[in-house]
Design an enzyme around this catalytic site. Structure first.
Site, mmCIF file in Angstrom:
data_model
loop_
_atom_site.group_PDB
_atom_site.id
_atom_site.type_symbol
_atom_site.label_atom_id
_atom_site.label_comp_id
_atom_site.label_asym_id
_atom_site.label_seq_id
_atom_site.Cartn_x
_atom_site.Cartn_y
_atom_site.Cartn_z
ATOM 1 N N ASN A 62 11.062 -8.894 -1.550
ATOM 2 C CA ASN A 62 10.189 -9.119 -0.394
ATOM 3 C C ASN A 62 11.010 -9.432 0.846
ATOM 4 O O ASN A 62 12.045 -10.105 0.785
ATOM 5 C CB ASN A 62 9.117 -10.178 -0.664
ATOM 6 C CG ASN A 62 9.632 -11.477 -1.227
ATOM 7 O OD1 ASN A 62 10.604 -11.504 -1.977
ATOM 8 N ND2 ASN A 62 8.989 -12.566 -0.871
ATOM 9 N N GLU A 64 10.371 -10.919 4.571
ATOM 10 C CA GLU A 64 9.385 -11.599 5.408
ATOM 11 C C GLU A 64 9.748 -11.475 6.888
ATOM 12 O O GLU A 64 10.828 -10.989 7.243
ATOM 13 C CB GLU A 64 9.270 -13.059 4.963
ATOM 14 C CG GLU A 64 8.745 -13.139 3.526
ATOM 15 C CD GLU A 64 8.419 -14.542 3.072
ATOM 16 O OE1 GLU A 64 8.813 -15.513 3.737
ATOM 17 O OE2 GLU A 64 7.748 -14.653 2.018
ATOM 18 N N GLU A 75 7.431 -5.063 -4.428
ATOM 19 C CA GLU A 75 7.019 -3.866 -5.177
ATOM 20 C C GLU A 75 7.002 -2.641 -4.280
ATOM 21 O O GLU A 75 7.453 -1.559 -4.659
ATOM 22 C CB GLU A 75 5.620 -4.055 -5.786
ATOM 23 C CG GLU A 75 5.541 -5.144 -6.826
ATOM 24 C CD GLU A 75 5.225 -6.529 -6.268
ATOM 25 O OE1 GLU A 75 5.666 -6.843 -5.133
ATOM 26 O OE2 GLU A 75 4.557 -7.297 -6.968
ATOM 27 N N CYS A 112 0.251 -7.979 -5.936
ATOM 28 C CA CYS A 112 -0.896 -8.188 -5.042
ATOM 29 C C CYS A 112 -1.731 -6.900 -4.958
ATOM 30 O O CYS A 112 -1.304 -5.831 -5.396
ATOM 31 C CB CYS A 112 -0.426 -8.619 -3.659
ATOM 32 S SG CYS A 112 0.168 -7.262 -2.639
ATOM 33 N N CYS A 115 -0.079 -3.879 -3.273
ATOM 34 C CA CYS A 115 0.945 -3.243 -4.120
ATOM 35 C C CYS A 115 0.302 -2.474 -5.274
ATOM 36 O O CYS A 115 0.798 -1.413 -5.663
ATOM 37 C CB CYS A 115 1.930 -4.291 -4.635
ATOM 38 S SG CYS A 115 2.997 -4.916 -3.317
#
Ligand code: THU
Length: 161
Positions: A62, A64, A75, A112, A115
């Site tokens: 990830n 950010e 992902e 999530c 994804c």
């Protein structure tokens, strides 16, 4: 009027030692890249490793952003890196691992919704299931044989025609 029920299937491994050597290798790749995530805001790091049909492995974590919604999940970084590199490639498996700086993540962390939708796009396109394995920092690992088990009633391109 009829009521319907959708059931989904998954397998639970108690820990990494229950995985095959190939599965273990892929999970370790996800863990390795997880620990290079750029997650200064959530302090929640996620890594993903994608195994392609040709045996290549692509990874992502990830990323950010100070403008929070501009960040992106592990992902999708991994999947899009794979598909950018191998535009005709087929995804066989995705391994996901998550950890937090704040607490021990000892339960599986599922992808999530966004994804799942990204995974659904490629599973629909390739017409072959994608296995999805997800876990936390330690403990159980969940295996799903298809995105259909994680995203029942998914939106796909058949609805656009
Ligand atoms: N995150 C992922 O990378 N994958 C998921 O499936 C869930 C959430 C990231 C996004 C954000 O950087 C952090 O975890 C906290 O939500």
């Amino acid at each position: 009027m009829h009521d319907h029920k959708i059931t989904t299937d998954f397998t639970i491994f108690e820990n990494i030692d229950e995985l095959s050597s190939t599965q273990k290798k892929l999970l370790l790749k996800a863990i390795e890249i997880r620990d290079h995530a750029y997650a200064p805001y959530s302090r929640f790091s996620v890594g993903a490793a994608v195994l392609m049909e040709n045996g290549e492995i692509f990874t992502g974590n990830n990323q950010e952003n100070a403008a929070y919604p501009s960040g992106i999940c592990a992902e999708r970084v991994a999947i899009w890196t794979a598909m950018a590199s191998l535009p005709q490639g087929r995804i066989k498996k995705i391994f996901i691992s998550a950890r937090s700086d704040k607490t021990v993540v000892d339960q599986p962390v599922a992808p999530c919704g966004a994804c799942r939708q990204a995974i659904a796009e490629y599973e629909t396109r390739q017409k072959e299931n994608i296995e999805i394995f997800f876990t936390g920092e330690k403990g159980k690992i969940v295996k799903s044989n298809s995105i259909k088990d994680l995203l029942p009633w998914m939106f796909d391109n058949s609805m656009l025609s």
